[in-house]
Design a protein around this motif. Sequence first.
Motif, PDB file in Angstrom:
ATOM      1  N   ILE A 146      11.241  -1.981  11.799  1.00  0.00           N
ATOM      2  CA  ILE A 146      10.403  -3.094  11.356  1.00  0.00           C
ATOM      3  C   ILE A 146       9.924  -3.971  12.517  1.00  0.00           C
ATOM      4  CG2 ILE A 146      10.282  -5.154   9.905  1.00  0.00           C
ATOM      5  CD1 ILE A 146      10.245  -2.451   8.417  1.00  0.00           C
ATOM      6  N   ALA A 147      10.803  -4.274  13.480  1.00  0.00           N
ATOM      7  CA  ALA A 147      10.385  -5.137  14.596  1.00  0.00           C
ATOM      8  C   ALA A 147       9.289  -4.507  15.447  1.00  0.00           C
ATOM      9  CB  ALA A 147      11.597  -5.525  15.444  1.00  0.00           C
ATOM     10  N   LEU A 206      13.816 -12.797  15.449  1.00  0.00           N
ATOM     11  CA  LEU A 206      13.914 -13.854  14.436  1.00  0.00           C
ATOM     12  C   LEU A 206      13.034 -13.572  13.216  1.00  0.00           C
ATOM     13  CD1 LEU A 206      14.017 -17.161  16.543  1.00  0.00           C
ATOM     14  CD2 LEU A 206      15.783 -16.316  14.989  1.00  0.00           C
ATOM     15  N   ILE A 207      11.764 -13.329  13.436  1.00  0.00           N
ATOM     16  CA  ILE A 207      10.841 -13.130  12.315  1.00  0.00           C
ATOM     17  C   ILE A 207      11.040 -11.763  11.658  1.00  0.00           C
ATOM     18  CG2 ILE A 207       8.410 -12.960  11.627  1.00  0.00           C
ATOM     19  CD1 ILE A 207       7.779 -15.062  13.769  1.00  0.00           C
ATOM     20  N   PRO A 208      11.066 -10.654  12.410  1.00  0.00           N
ATOM     21  CA  PRO A 208      11.250  -9.345  11.756  1.00  0.00           C
ATOM     22  C   PRO A 208      12.524  -9.242  10.931  1.00  0.00           C
ATOM     23  CG  PRO A 208      10.523  -9.058  14.023  1.00  0.00           C
ATOM     24  CD  PRO A 208      10.835 -10.518  13.867  1.00  0.00           C
ATOM     25  N   LEU A 214      14.597 -10.442   3.483  1.00  0.00           N
ATOM     26  CA  LEU A 214      14.162 -11.186   2.296  1.00  0.00           C
ATOM     27  C   LEU A 214      13.095 -10.457   1.490  1.00  0.00           C
ATOM     28  CD1 LEU A 214      14.359 -13.819   0.678  1.00  0.00           C
ATOM     29  CD2 LEU A 214      12.598 -14.789   2.160  1.00  0.00           C
ATOM     30  N   ILE A 215      12.261  -9.667   2.148  1.00  0.00           N
ATOM     31  CA  ILE A 215      11.103  -9.070   1.465  1.00  0.00           C
ATOM     32  C   ILE A 215      11.159  -7.541   1.456  1.00  0.00           C
ATOM     33  CG2 ILE A 215       8.589  -8.874   1.445  1.00  0.00           C
ATOM     34  CD1 ILE A 215       8.503 -11.624   2.859  1.00  0.00           C
ATOM     35  N   ILE A 216      11.171  -6.939   2.647  1.00  0.00           N
ATOM     36  CA  ILE A 216      10.959  -5.496   2.741  1.00  0.00           C
ATOM     37  C   ILE A 216      12.122  -4.696   2.161  1.00  0.00           C
ATOM     38  CG2 ILE A 216      10.593  -3.579   4.335  1.00  0.00           C
ATOM     39  CD1 ILE A 216       9.069  -5.489   6.156  1.00  0.00           C
ATOM     40  N   ILE A 217      13.357  -5.018   2.533  1.00  0.00           N
ATOM     41  CA  ILE A 217      14.509  -4.261   2.029  1.00  0.00           C
ATOM     42  C   ILE A 217      14.691  -4.431   0.513  1.00  0.00           C
ATOM     43  CG2 ILE A 217      17.022  -3.952   2.173  1.00  0.00           C
ATOM     44  CD1 ILE A 217      16.765  -4.702   5.173  1.00  0.00           C
ATOM     45  N   LEU A 302       8.668   2.753   5.030  1.00  0.00           N
ATOM     46  CA  LEU A 302       7.432   2.998   4.298  1.00  0.00           C
ATOM     47  C   LEU A 302       6.863   1.699   3.738  1.00  0.00           C
ATOM     48  CD1 LEU A 302       5.452   5.128   3.291  1.00  0.00           C
ATOM     49  CD2 LEU A 302       6.892   5.421   1.264  1.00  0.00           C
ATOM     50  N   VAL A 303       7.721   0.874   3.148  1.00  0.00           N
ATOM     51  CA  VAL A 303       7.280  -0.425   2.629  1.00  0.00           C
ATOM     52  C   VAL A 303       6.736  -1.280   3.773  1.00  0.00           C
ATOM     53  CG1 VAL A 303       8.035  -2.594   1.568  1.00  0.00           C
ATOM     54  CG2 VAL A 303       8.850  -0.412   0.661  1.00  0.00           C
ATOM     55  N   GLY A 304       7.402  -1.228   4.921  1.00  0.00           N
ATOM     56  CA  GLY A 304       6.981  -2.011   6.071  1.00  0.00           C
ATOM     57  C   GLY A 304       5.586  -1.660   6.536  1.00  0.00           C
ATOM     58  N   ILE A 305       5.311  -0.380   6.712  1.00  0.00           N
ATOM     59  CA  ILE A 305       3.995   0.002   7.222  1.00  0.00           C
ATOM     60  C   ILE A 305       2.898  -0.273   6.190  1.00  0.00           C
ATOM     61  CG2 ILE A 305       4.119   2.450   6.542  1.00  0.00           C
ATOM     62  CD1 ILE A 305       2.680   3.088   9.189  1.00  0.00           C
TER      63      ILE A 305
END
Length: 315
Positions: A146-147, A206-208, A214-217, A302-305
């Motif tokens: 993700i980062a 910090l951000i990734p 909170l969102i992607i996982i 997959l959700v991340g991209i």
Amino acid sequence: MSFILKYWIAYILDLILGDPYWFPHPVRVIGKYISFLENLFYKRKNKKFWGGILAIIVILTTMFLSYYVSKLSKYLEIFFLYTTLATNSLGSEGIKVYNILKSGDLEKAQKELSYLVSRDTGEMDEIQVVRSTMETIAENSVDGIIAPMFYAFVGSLISIGGVSLALPFAMGYKAVNTLDSMLGYKNEKYIDFGMVSAKIDDFFNLIPARISGLIIIPIATSILGMGFKNPIKIFLRDRKNHASPNSGHPEAAFAGAIGVQFGGKTKYFGKYFNKPTIGDKIKEFEAEDIKKSYKIMFTTSLVGIILFSTLIQII
């Protein structure tokens, strides 16, 4: 060719090719460069200062060279973007430990795990091997997936001389992460020399880490039928129960999704530490949980991209 298309090609290349052992991966080259500079700077008196100088040199050199790679060829840019991702290799290493455990060879599983983590694995029982494998998959879902995605997409919004900074940002992040993995230890040797490397890595994650936890996982676990409420609940409650300001975020989301409790007694460099716990112990660890972690990690990528591609189009 649009950046989104380039990145999807890079993502698919990672899923297919992974990180072959024979391939001179750019991260390995960065690692050799760090070792070379460490030999030059470590013996100097002000270790914090020279460790910081080393970190700055490595990051800027990596970004500078990556910029010229992008300028040379879009195909080279795609290739090097692929090398910043680790979905395939991270998953493969986790499944390797799982397969060894299923064969009943605990000693071999301990040895295989030792290639993935900095903790001592020689005295671990099967539960500890499973827990440690899951923790590293969770943590590296940010560091290895993700980062670098996040920084590639942020860099794609900026250009210098008509050249996108997607690759320099993504490779710059990999340099940051490699510096931390090599120098960012709080032991006698690196407590001062690696301090700047560790702090830089903390800042850039910090951000990734927070987006992931909170969102992607939670979205990934919902897709897999594990639900999203418990990952978010445990994330909000336990994300700070970690020595790292960032690692607890993905670990909390993974623990909440699977119903296990990370942390506890762990041995590093010959000494035992009682790490704060993350998650509720709804069930005991079992080898199959490694496969669950693998599925979450893959779906997270997959959700991340998809998420970052959508945001770039909106922006």
